[in-house]
Design a protein around this motif. Structure first.
Motif, mmCIF file in Angstrom:
data_model
loop_
_atom_site.group_PDB
_atom_site.id
_atom_site.type_symbol
_atom_site.label_atom_id
_atom_site.label_comp_id
_atom_site.label_asym_id
_atom_site.label_seq_id
_atom_site.Cartn_x
_atom_site.Cartn_y
_atom_site.Cartn_z
ATOM 1 N N GLY A 133 15.977 -3.474 -8.313
ATOM 2 C CA GLY A 133 14.710 -2.882 -8.708
ATOM 3 C C GLY A 133 14.295 -3.208 -10.125
ATOM 4 N N ARG A 134 15.242 -3.272 -11.013
ATOM 5 C CA ARG A 134 14.934 -3.576 -12.417
ATOM 6 C C ARG A 134 14.389 -4.991 -12.545
ATOM 7 N N MET A 135 14.949 -5.931 -11.797
ATOM 8 C CA MET A 135 14.461 -7.306 -11.827
ATOM 9 C C MET A 135 13.082 -7.409 -11.193
ATOM 10 N N ARG A 136 12.868 -6.697 -10.089
ATOM 11 C CA ARG A 136 11.555 -6.729 -9.443
ATOM 12 C C ARG A 136 10.474 -6.159 -10.356
ATOM 13 N N ALA A 137 10.819 -5.129 -11.118
ATOM 14 C CA ALA A 137 9.840 -4.492 -12.005
ATOM 15 C C ALA A 137 9.374 -5.458 -13.093
ATOM 16 N N ILE A 138 10.310 -6.190 -13.713
ATOM 17 C CA ILE A 138 9.899 -7.116 -14.776
ATOM 18 C C ILE A 138 9.190 -8.328 -14.180
ATOM 19 N N ALA A 139 9.589 -8.750 -12.975
ATOM 20 C CA ALA A 139 8.916 -9.872 -12.324
ATOM 21 C C ALA A 139 7.460 -9.545 -12.015
ATOM 22 N N ALA A 140 7.185 -8.258 -11.763
ATOM 23 C CA ALA A 140 5.818 -7.849 -11.433
ATOM 24 C C ALA A 140 4.862 -8.020 -12.607
ATOM 25 N N VAL A 141 5.395 -8.041 -13.834
ATOM 26 C CA VAL A 141 4.537 -8.159 -15.015
ATOM 27 C C VAL A 141 4.748 -9.465 -15.769
ATOM 28 N N ASP A 142 5.725 -10.263 -15.363
ATOM 29 C CA ASP A 142 6.002 -11.537 -16.029
ATOM 30 C C ASP A 142 6.111 -12.638 -14.980
ATOM 31 N N PRO A 143 5.054 -13.440 -14.807
ATOM 32 C CA PRO A 143 5.074 -14.493 -13.782
ATOM 33 C C PRO A 143 6.193 -15.506 -13.987
ATOM 34 N N ARG A 144 6.621 -15.727 -15.237
ATOM 35 C CA ARG A 144 7.696 -16.692 -15.486
ATOM 36 C C ARG A 144 8.989 -16.222 -14.843
ATOM 37 N N VAL A 145 9.315 -14.956 -15.037
ATOM 38 C CA VAL A 145 10.525 -14.392 -14.431
ATOM 39 C C VAL A 145 10.380 -14.346 -12.923
ATOM 40 N N ALA A 146 9.182 -14.010 -12.445
ATOM 41 C CA ALA A 146 8.940 -13.941 -11.002
ATOM 42 C C ALA A 146 9.219 -15.291 -10.342
ATOM 43 N N ARG A 147 8.772 -16.373 -10.967
ATOM 44 C CA ARG A 147 8.993 -17.704 -10.395
ATOM 45 C C ARG A 147 10.484 -18.046 -10.359
ATOM 46 N N ILE A 148 11.190 -17.662 -11.411
ATOM 47 C CA ILE A 148 12.610 -18.013 -11.487
ATOM 48 C C ILE A 148 13.430 -17.275 -10.436
ATOM 49 N N ILE A 149 13.229 -15.957 -10.313
ATOM 50 C CA ILE A 149 14.063 -15.197 -9.375
ATOM 51 C C ILE A 149 13.633 -15.419 -7.933
ATOM 52 N N ALA A 150 12.385 -15.868 -7.729
ATOM 53 C CA ALA A 150 11.947 -16.192 -6.371
ATOM 54 C C ALA A 150 12.541 -17.506 -5.893
ATOM 55 N N ASP A 151 12.856 -18.378 -6.826
ATOM 56 C CA ASP A 151 13.384 -19.706 -6.477
ATOM 57 C C ASP A 151 14.431 -20.109 -7.509
ATOM 58 N N PRO A 152 15.614 -19.462 -7.488
ATOM 59 C CA PRO A 152 16.633 -19.719 -8.520
ATOM 60 C C PRO A 152 17.400 -21.017 -8.268
ATOM 61 N N THR A 153 16.683 -22.128 -8.362
ATOM 62 C CA THR A 153 17.289 -23.440 -8.169
ATOM 63 C C THR A 153 17.677 -24.030 -9.523
ATOM 64 N N PRO A 154 18.582 -25.019 -9.537
ATOM 65 C CA PRO A 154 19.050 -25.576 -10.811
ATOM 66 C C PRO A 154 17.948 -26.081 -11.727
ATOM 67 N N ASP A 155 16.835 -26.556 -11.162
ATOM 68 C CA ASP A 155 15.784 -27.074 -12.041
ATOM 69 C C ASP A 155 15.072 -25.966 -12.814
ATOM 70 N N ARG A 156 15.362 -24.698 -12.494
ATOM 71 C CA ARG A 156 14.787 -23.572 -13.238
ATOM 72 C C ARG A 156 15.601 -23.222 -14.482
ATOM 73 N N VAL A 157 16.802 -23.760 -14.589
ATOM 74 C CA VAL A 157 17.691 -23.374 -15.681
ATOM 75 C C VAL A 157 17.069 -23.623 -17.059
ATOM 76 N N PRO A 158 16.418 -24.781 -17.307
ATOM 77 C CA PRO A 158 15.791 -24.957 -18.625
ATOM 78 C C PRO A 158 14.720 -23.912 -18.930
ATOM 79 N N GLU A 159 14.058 -23.386 -17.895
ATOM 80 C CA GLU A 159 13.060 -22.336 -18.117
ATOM 81 C C GLU A 159 13.740 -21.070 -18.625
ATOM 82 N N VAL A 160 14.895 -20.743 -18.056
ATOM 83 C CA VAL A 160 15.653 -19.578 -18.524
ATOM 84 C C VAL A 160 16.012 -19.746 -20.000
ATOM 85 N N THR A 161 16.499 -20.936 -20.340
ATOM 86 C CA THR A 161 16.876 -21.217 -21.726
ATOM 87 C C THR A 161 15.685 -21.057 -22.662
#
Length: 295
Positions: A133-161
């Motif tokens: 729930g905590r992750m879903r809540a922040i994803a609802a207001v931050d599209p960057r986080v929403a994209r990452i947790i919706a598709d946590p593939t290796p090419d997303r790692v630089p975005e996390v960094t």
């Protein structure tokens, strides 16, 4: 440093201790193991970074730093526990005993215990990232986080960094040409040993200023603020140093992208993120992602 990781895998079970590995910090894996049941995980490092979480039926009920209960996720569950605050480790073990019904005393440690693992330690299919729930809540207001947790593939790692590094810079309030150069390189997904070396010197300068400010502060302030955060001059210099270290780790070519992302997320946490602007939850979500990639 490696965490000590005791955890109680289900009601009525005793602890499992993992002294020199990080699998126990992976809440995705922990949630899979206790898809039906409970687990309570406690971990700490030699420099007192602490991690506590309680998972029930595959969902993270509470997750927090034992030294920062104000930032806890699952505060209602925490407030309902029949234990009082004392030494945080004693309290954490008291919670574990309350949940499991197992008292870890001298008699218990003197007896032999066996673990019956119901599935192989290594599986062919990687468990999915568990989004609480905590992750879903922040994803609802931050599209960057929403994209990452919706598709946590290796090419997303630089975005996390990049997100973690940017948060650290903003929270600690460091700026200037060197910072801008680092952020631009991180945004491009590139690294530079030469820039990492300059950022190391940058961090050392903040450490020097923190030491000077500490020595100039009254003894009463030092005793009151063992982990000063934003509350003292020397604490603010320490936060700047943590942000510089996050930037240095982000451009260091000597580590692979997954390990690099984990280091940046960890170092960025040393800047004491704000709960009000969502950075604390954002950092939590990024931490779950990098732990998923570094089981």
């Amino acid at each position: 440093m490696p965490p000590v990781w005791p955890w109680w895998p289900a009601m009525g079970s005793g602890p499992i201790v993992e002294p020199f590995a990080f699998r126990g910090l992976n809440e995705a894996l922990l949630g899979e193991i206790v898809a039906k049941g409970e687990a309570f995980q406690v971990a700490w490092t030699v420099n007192m970074a602490t991690f506590v979480s309680y998972v029930r039926d595959g969902e993270v009920v509470a997750s927090f730093d034992a030294l920062d209960l104000d930032g806890a996720s699952g505060q209602e569950w925490l407030d309902g526990l029949p234990v009082s605050e004392a030494d945080w480790r004693a309290t954490a073990f008291a919670v574990a005993e309350h949940l499991s019904g197992v008292v870890i005393d001298d008699d218990w440690t003197a007896r032999s215990h066996a673990l019956h693992w119901l599935r192989p330690m290594t599986v062919a299919a990687r468990p999915a990232l568990r989004v609480d729930g905590r992750m879903r809540a922040i994803a609802a207001v931050d599209p960057r986080v929403a994209r990452i947790i919706a598709d946590p593939t290796p090419d997303r790692v630089p975005e996390v960094t990049a997100i973690a590094a940017g948060m650290a810079v903003a929270t600690a309030g460091i700026d200037g040409p060197l910072v801008e150069e680092a952020l631009a390189l991180i945004a491009a997904g590139e690294c530079s040993a030469e820039l990492a070396e300059r950022l190391g010197d940058f961090r050392m300068e903040f450490a020097r200023r923190a030491s000077e400010a500490f020595l100039a502060s009254p003894d009463s302030a030092r005793q009151r603020h063992s982990s000063p955060g934003h509350d003292t001059d020397y604490g603010r210099w320490m936060l700047k140093g943590a942000a510089a270290e996050a930037l240095r780790a982000a451009v260091n070519p000597d580590t692979d992208p997954f390990r690099r992302a984990m280091q940046v997320v960890n170092y960025s946490g040393g800047t004491y993120f704000s709960e009000e602007n969502g950075d604390l939850d954002r950092h939590y979500a990024l931490g779950e992602v990098v732990t998923f990639f570094n089981p």
